[in-house]
Scaffold this active site. Sequence first.
Site, PDB file in Angstrom:
ATOM      1  N   SER A  10       6.707 -24.037  39.689  1.00 34.94           N
ATOM      2  CA  SER A  10       7.865 -24.884  39.477  1.00 34.94           C
ATOM      3  C   SER A  10       9.158 -24.088  39.636  1.00 34.94           C
ATOM      4  CB  SER A  10       7.797 -25.498  38.073  1.00 34.94           C
ATOM      5  OG  SER A  10       8.645 -26.617  38.019  1.00 34.94           O
ATOM      6  N   CYS A 161      12.430 -19.200  12.449  1.00 38.79           N
ATOM      7  CA  CYS A 161      12.304 -17.880  11.798  1.00 38.79           C
ATOM      8  C   CYS A 161      11.265 -17.004  12.501  1.00 38.79           C
ATOM      9  CB  CYS A 161      11.930 -17.956  10.318  1.00 38.79           C
ATOM     10  SG  CYS A 161      13.200 -18.733   9.349  1.00 38.79           S
TER      11      CYS A 161
HETATM   12  C1  LIG Z   1      -0.312 -30.808  39.958  1.00 39.46           C
HETATM   13  C2  LIG Z   1       1.161 -30.836  39.782  1.00 39.46           C
HETATM   14  N1  LIG Z   1       1.929 -31.492  40.686  1.00 39.46           N
HETATM   15  C3  LIG Z   1       3.273 -31.547  40.575  1.00 39.46           C
HETATM   16  C4  LIG Z   1       3.907 -30.936  39.519  1.00 39.46           C
HETATM   17  C5  LIG Z   1       5.416 -31.021  39.463  1.00 39.46           C
HETATM   18  O1  LIG Z   1       5.974 -29.773  39.729  1.00 39.46           O
HETATM   19  P1  LIG Z   1       7.568 -29.553  39.842  1.00 39.46           P
HETATM   20  O2  LIG Z   1       8.161 -30.010  38.573  1.00 39.46           O
HETATM   21  O3  LIG Z   1       7.693 -28.093  40.082  1.00 39.46           O
HETATM   22  O4  LIG Z   1       8.058 -30.366  40.998  1.00 39.46           O
HETATM   23  C6  LIG Z   1       3.156 -30.239  38.562  1.00 39.46           C
HETATM   24  C7  LIG Z   1       3.800 -29.565  37.440  1.00 39.46           C
HETATM   25  O5  LIG Z   1       3.222 -28.940  36.593  1.00 39.46           O
HETATM   26  C8  LIG Z   1       1.753 -30.189  38.695  1.00 39.46           C
HETATM   27  O6  LIG Z   1       0.992 -29.530  37.804  1.00 39.46           O
END
Ligand SMILES: Cc1ncc(COP(=O)(O)O)c(C=O)c1O
Length: 242
Positions: A10, A161
């Site tokens: 991501s 904390c």
């Molecule tokens: C299988 C899958 N597709 C798409 C996404 C979306 O990714 P992004 O928010 O980087 O576009 C994720 C995010 O975890 C994912 O696990």
Amino acid sequence: MATISFHVGSDCQTSQSYRQAIADCHSVFEMGRRAGHHMSLLDLGGGFPGTEGSKAKFEEMARVINAALAEYFPEGTGVKVIAEPGRFYMESVCTTAVNIIAKKATLESGGHRKLAYYLNEGYYGAFRIFLREPVSRIPIVVKEFPSEPRLFPCTLYGPTCDAFDRISLKEVQLPELDVGDWLLFPNTGAYKSSMSSTFNGFPIITVYDVMGPQLSLCQGFPDLPGLCHRLAPPSERIFQHL
Ligand SMILES: Cc1ncc(COP(=O)(O)O)c(C=O)c1O
């Protein structure tokens, strides 16, 4: 039908990662075909930026992806290509408003003043993803100063904390603030409340749906002034930033 999907990570910082992944998928498609599978769907996953200011630009990623697809999966091969953008759609739609619940000031050698602000939201709440981001978030300060305020190196902590409950590993430059003051973190629509926990008994952040006056008239949603009455002051000033 057989599908190959990948996710470059991501908030991908390097457009070329898509090219490498598509080239690798091409090899896997060939292996699948040789094994007798009907290889028909390529899923590019996510990784696209969620804000205009991100280092990697969406247009550049699209250019790299289109070039790689033309090379490895040209039209006519019958392969359908899809993607699963998440952050791209969601990041910019939320702003998180937090307030300062405690403060500590220290004097370093040389007389340099440093501040620690403790916030009512932190790593174990909506900000877990912050420590994975390449650039530290600098919040918007919701306070009026008579003149340009002096900035101090500040560390932002969450409320639990726990020693790991920090908003960022680096210090950020902020003015002298007080307990009760509000800070805004824009672009917090992706991986924030969904990654929250109730660690040490702190509740998960409340999400308010807000829309501008024109749309709220149609939908019966709370409009901005209406929501201001439901939130603690200084919500009017917070909404000026939305
Ligand atoms: C299988 C899958 N597709 C798409 C996404 C979306 O990714 P992004 O928010 O980087 O576009 C994720 C995010 O975890 C994912 O696990």
